[in-house]
Design a protein around this motif. Sequence first.
Motif, PDB file in Angstrom:
ATOM      1  N   GLY A 124       5.508   2.760 -13.219  1.00 50.41           N
ATOM      2  CA  GLY A 124       4.444   3.311 -14.051  1.00 50.41           C
ATOM      3  C   GLY A 124       3.098   2.898 -13.485  1.00 50.41           C
ATOM      4  N   GLY A 125       2.223   3.864 -13.283  1.00 50.20           N
ATOM      5  CA  GLY A 125       0.911   3.522 -12.724  1.00 50.20           C
ATOM      6  C   GLY A 125       0.135   4.762 -12.338  1.00 50.20           C
ATOM      7  N   THR A 126      -1.002   4.548 -11.725  1.00 52.41           N
ATOM      8  CA  THR A 126      -1.859   5.663 -11.301  1.00 52.41           C
ATOM      9  C   THR A 126      -1.232   6.358 -10.087  1.00 52.41           C
ATOM     10  OG1 THR A 126      -3.050   4.333  -9.695  1.00 52.41           O
ATOM     11  CG2 THR A 126      -3.879   4.298 -11.971  1.00 52.41           C
ATOM     12  N   PRO A 127      -1.711   7.537  -9.764  1.00 51.91           N
ATOM     13  CA  PRO A 127      -1.211   8.218  -8.556  1.00 51.91           C
ATOM     14  C   PRO A 127      -1.309   7.337  -7.314  1.00 51.91           C
ATOM     15  CG  PRO A 127      -2.532   9.736  -9.854  1.00 51.91           C
ATOM     16  CD  PRO A 127      -2.647   8.392 -10.525  1.00 51.91           C
ATOM     17  N   THR A 128      -2.370   6.585  -7.182  1.00 52.20           N
ATOM     18  CA  THR A 128      -2.505   5.716  -6.014  1.00 52.20           C
ATOM     19  C   THR A 128      -1.426   4.633  -6.029  1.00 52.20           C
ATOM     20  OG1 THR A 128      -4.874   6.104  -6.082  1.00 52.20           O
ATOM     21  CG2 THR A 128      -4.119   4.288  -4.692  1.00 52.20           C
ATOM     22  N   THR A 129      -1.223   4.036  -7.199  1.00 49.14           N
ATOM     23  CA  THR A 129      -0.165   3.035  -7.330  1.00 49.14           C
ATOM     24  C   THR A 129       1.178   3.621  -6.911  1.00 49.14           C
ATOM     25  OG1 THR A 129      -1.319   1.888  -9.094  1.00 49.14           O
ATOM     26  CG2 THR A 129       1.067   1.582  -8.994  1.00 49.14           C
ATOM     27  N   LEU A 130       1.464   4.809  -7.425  1.00 49.94           N
ATOM     28  CA  LEU A 130       2.745   5.447  -7.087  1.00 49.94           C
ATOM     29  C   LEU A 130       2.854   5.669  -5.587  1.00 49.94           C
ATOM     30  CD1 LEU A 130       2.969   8.079  -9.992  1.00 49.94           C
ATOM     31  CD2 LEU A 130       4.149   5.875  -9.834  1.00 49.94           C
ATOM     32  N   CYS A 131       1.760   6.077  -4.966  1.00 49.16           N
ATOM     33  CA  CYS A 131       1.786   6.305  -3.516  1.00 49.16           C
ATOM     34  C   CYS A 131       1.997   4.994  -2.761  1.00 49.16           C
ATOM     35  CB  CYS A 131       0.494   6.979  -3.051  1.00 49.16           C
ATOM     36  SG  CYS A 131       0.427   8.737  -3.465  1.00 49.16           S
ATOM     37  N   ILE A 132       1.347   3.927  -3.204  1.00 51.07           N
ATOM     38  CA  ILE A 132       1.521   2.627  -2.536  1.00 51.07           C
ATOM     39  C   ILE A 132       2.992   2.180  -2.625  1.00 51.07           C
ATOM     40  CG2 ILE A 132       0.962   0.154  -2.646  1.00 51.07           C
ATOM     41  CD1 ILE A 132      -1.847   0.973  -3.644  1.00 51.07           C
ATOM     42  N   VAL A 133       3.521   2.262  -3.848  1.00 55.61           N
ATOM     43  CA  VAL A 133       4.913   1.819  -4.038  1.00 55.61           C
ATOM     44  C   VAL A 133       5.867   2.725  -3.247  1.00 55.61           C
ATOM     45  CG1 VAL A 133       6.743   1.365  -5.711  1.00 55.61           C
ATOM     46  CG2 VAL A 133       4.373   0.778  -6.278  1.00 55.61           C
ATOM     47  N   ALA A 134       5.598   4.013  -3.266  1.00 61.29           N
ATOM     48  CA  ALA A 134       6.466   4.943  -2.534  1.00 61.29           C
ATOM     49  C   ALA A 134       6.482   4.605  -1.047  1.00 61.29           C
ATOM     50  CB  ALA A 134       5.997   6.387  -2.753  1.00 61.29           C
ATOM     51  N   GLU A 135       5.322   4.240  -0.528  1.00 64.03           N
ATOM     52  CA  GLU A 135       5.229   3.894   0.901  1.00 64.03           C
ATOM     53  C   GLU A 135       6.006   2.596   1.177  1.00 64.03           C
ATOM     54  OE1 GLU A 135       3.738   6.160   2.819  1.00 64.03           O
ATOM     55  OE2 GLU A 135       4.302   5.050   4.634  1.00 64.03           O
ATOM     56  N   ILE A 136       5.875   1.648   0.267  1.00 61.60           N
ATOM     57  CA  ILE A 136       6.638   0.387   0.418  1.00 61.60           C
ATOM     58  C   ILE A 136       8.140   0.673   0.374  1.00 61.60           C
ATOM     59  CG2 ILE A 136       7.192  -1.825  -0.696  1.00 61.60           C
ATOM     60  CD1 ILE A 136       4.228  -1.912  -1.639  1.00 61.60           C
ATOM     61  N   LEU A 137       8.538   1.542  -0.550  1.00 63.01           N
ATOM     62  CA  LEU A 137       9.984   1.826  -0.703  1.00 63.01           C
ATOM     63  C   LEU A 137      10.578   2.468   0.548  1.00 63.01           C
ATOM     64  CD1 LEU A 137      10.230   3.003  -4.440  1.00 63.01           C
ATOM     65  CD2 LEU A 137      10.978   0.821  -3.453  1.00 63.01           C
ATOM     66  N   LYS A 138       9.720   3.152   1.309  1.00 66.60           N
ATOM     67  CA  LYS A 138      10.242   3.751   2.553  1.00 66.60           C
ATOM     68  C   LYS A 138      10.822   2.689   3.482  1.00 66.60           C
ATOM     69  CE  LYS A 138       7.107   7.749   2.742  1.00 66.60           C
ATOM     70  NZ  LYS A 138       5.863   8.224   3.402  1.00 66.60           N
ATOM     71  N   LEU A 139      10.326   1.470   3.338  1.00 58.96           N
ATOM     72  CA  LEU A 139      10.844   0.373   4.185  1.00 58.96           C
ATOM     73  C   LEU A 139      12.310   0.054   3.881  1.00 58.96           C
ATOM     74  CD1 LEU A 139       7.793  -2.078   3.901  1.00 58.96           C
ATOM     75  CD2 LEU A 139       8.532  -0.885   5.986  1.00 58.96           C
ATOM     76  N   PHE A 140      12.809   0.528   2.728  1.00 61.36           N
ATOM     77  CA  PHE A 140      14.162   0.145   2.296  1.00 61.36           C
ATOM     78  C   PHE A 140      15.181   1.266   2.442  1.00 61.36           C
ATOM     79  CE2 PHE A 140      11.100  -2.662   0.364  1.00 61.36           C
ATOM     80  CZ  PHE A 140      11.656  -3.908   0.586  1.00 61.36           C
ATOM     81  N   LYS A 141      14.889   2.193   3.354  1.00 61.65           N
ATOM     82  CA  LYS A 141      15.827   3.296   3.619  1.00 61.65           C
ATOM     83  C   LYS A 141      17.181   2.754   4.071  1.00 61.65           C
ATOM     84  CE  LYS A 141      14.016   7.723   3.619  1.00 61.65           C
ATOM     85  NZ  LYS A 141      12.738   8.113   4.261  1.00 61.65           N
TER      86      LYS A 141
END
Lengths: 475, 475
Positions: B379-396
């Motif tokens: 839960g967060g702002t669009p920027t927060t979601l983008c930051i977390v989404a980018e971090i999650l890419k590390l866990f493919k």
Amino acid sequence: MNFDSIVFIVTLFVIVPSESRVLEIKSDRCEKILGSDLIEEIWSYKNVKDDILEYVLEGEFKGKTYDELAKFVDKFGARPSGTEVLEKSIDYMIDLTKNEGINDIITEEVKVPLWERGEEKITMLEPRKKDIELLGLGKSVTTPPEGLEGEVVVVRSFEEFDNFSDEKIRGKIVLYVPVFTTYGETVPYRSQGASKASAKGAIASLVRSITPFSLNTPHTGSQTYADGVVPIPTAAISLEDADLITRMYDRGEKVVLNIKMSSKLDENKISRNTLIDLKGSKHPEKLVIVSGHIDSWDVGQGAMDDGGGMFVSWAAPVILKRLNLTPKRTVRAIFWTAEELGLIGAHAYEEAHRNESHNINFVMESDEGTFAPLGLAVGGTPTTLCIVAEILKLFKSINASTLVEEDNPGSDITVFTSKGIPGASLHNDNGKYFWFHHTEADTMNVEDPDELDLGAAFWTAVAYIIADLSIDIPR
Amino acid sequence: MNFDSIVFIVTLFVIVPSESRVLEIKSDRCEKILGSDLIEEIWSYKNVKDDILEYVLEGEFKGKTYDELAKFVDKFGARPSGTEVLEKSIDYMIDLTKNEGINDIITEEVKVPLWERGEEKITMLEPRKKDIELLGLGKSVTTPPEGLEGEVVVVRSFEEFDNFSDEKIRGKIVLYVPVFTTYGETVPYRSQGASKASAKGAIASLVRSITPFSLNTPHTGSQTYADGVVPIPTAAISLEDADLITRMYDRGEKVVLNIKMSSKLDENKISRNTLIDLKGSKHPEKLVIVSGHIDSWDVGQGAMDDGGGMFVSWAAPVILKRLNLTPKRTVRAIFWTAEELGLIGAHAYEEAHRNESHNINFVMESDEGTFAPLGLAVGGTPTTLCIVAEILKLFKSINASTLVEEDNPGSDITVFTSKGIPGASLHNDNGKYFWFHHTEADTMNVEDPDELDLGAAFWTAVAYIIADLSIDIPR
């Protein structure tokens, strides 16, 4: 279903239980064995089969098997061997059948045991206080009223146990924790565990429930005290509690339990097998038997084990009667009694009817669940297998064409198939069967109306075709 | 996990709970929002992430989360709010953490209720005698010692119930039998059922357990008496027993039950939230919180709800300490107390720390199971979601890259996210979560060592990266 006796019989006759094999009959080989006339004859039943399927799946009988099973198990609940409720449930089934205009019904008395569960409680005293979830095993003896207190020895396999000294076991509570592989492989820890533990001086034995999945669910079942050993109290505990105790034990913690169990055993009760005949038009003395057992364990509703199997077998003569389909041979539905304590009804029937056993053309049993039917597990000669395989081809539309070859399919009917009488057990989509088996969760919630319809239709049509064929099923 | 409070909070703030949405962020949109520098910075954590994964999945920490969780839940069992065992388990966690050389540990007192379950027994008297499987619901009042006897009215939905006259309900036992759809949709029958039934004069209320699957398993949980209604005894019964009673009722049979329940309620016990800090090197006042709750219901071991969540959160500072990884901000592990009776510990923390709430950079919680991690619900702002989404890419490589967008993810942390503080809940492969939830089956048997390792590694690495980024997570 009581698989223990099967294992026993299989052991007697073939030493090592043969694995089930999905039959890959080469079409040309069966074609040669059967001949084109017989194949054509089998395929001539396509329309009758369609009529039966339509009547049950879309017609007047739709949902009836489920509804009648629900009324029955809701009214009576569990029906242990030797109880009044079992006898009342037999009377109910007779009335239900008579209401269908079928009057060729007889019952045959059988001496059966009554094992009545009393108070059961296991308390972990060390390393901390906790109630342990249990169900006593069939015919377990009682403990003193204040319970038995003892330290636990965890045993992972009989191989390991055989190497333990008597000293390690004497005065202890043995807990067997075999990991479930197959029922046949795992169940000896339940059925023989107490005797083995007692032989080394244990004061009680427990077994991790015989199941691949649990919600803290204990599973009861039969067990037998071997001759000459002191009978000790014995129970199944849930996977969760067995694994908890095992973890504590493996950490070097001393686990102490108090076991309180009481029960009563009366070996001299009377129950009945129930025989319902739809008489054959040409060879009424010849029988195609469809069967399931009416007794159950004392937990749950006995809806799966074996209410469903009994009701698809009840449905066969009823549906044929309703559709005015009279095969050449007699279709006999049998509701076995006292299966759970050792196929007692089936053994009694076999003994009483031994001099007419040549008249059993084919014996069928449903006691492994009535989930969606997949075909039949069949025991018989190559010709028998080819005949049944050809019949099963008629059931492609409902995905019930698989033939599994087994030396002794079924549970009660192993009493017959082990003597060379050809027979079959309902092969069905029962991957979760042992989740519910012998537990409080064996209820109508396991059953599905549509799958029961498929089972009843399949069971009826197969029985009809075999009972009407121009040739007997060869032995 | 106590989802009721979530539903409550969501209701307060957004009226209709928004469905979770798996975020499909267009790469180019996030690229624009984040900028190439930040993306590059996030990817610079790849090696640290690999080190953490290796240490936990293949190195010294392998299996430790499971082992420590097992030792903990085996030692203490259930840890209900207000009990001595809960307080001892808190002391144990403090010692366990100190043994890791972490000494920045404080506890904060919280006033919590103690609801102690006593004898509970429901007996069906008509149409036949049968024990009904139950668990009383949280804070249920007691019955007279001889029990309450009454006829059952089966209710399928609140809509149906609203149309029933008071006369139909007065003096009766209401049994709600909603079919499980989602937890959020179904749980109001548990949490509000008693109040609604009482308002029309019912003497007790029962609810079909809130679960899609059962082995005759009752599920407890919280419920609240609305202001002004007479509190009546209330319990959950198993799916099987609820469905049995429903079938009988639908056949026109009169179903009469005797309900005996006793319990004690003391609203004035003291418990503690536990705060464990791995101090940040640059902004020690800024917090990335990882959390789970230490209390549990009084059945089972509270291994899934929420032992696993607490232990992956415990693991985060421990693993970082062991690997000498000190992020810029403080990583604070919090073990909330008294979650099950209404997020009481979380509310207390939020109140006590409200004037420093600007320092919470990101708040994480694992309380929906610790099955294989799949990513995060954020839960967060669009920027927060983008930051977390980018971090999650590390866990493919461990299949944990999914971002689910939720307005208020989690349970305890909704106290913060509902106030605009960005946060995330562990998104994991928890399709069977509600099979075990609030039952005797919430034990170590639900947990898997490898999945816990994946969860601990993922949780730790995500917390580290967020705590070490050059920028704060925007609100």
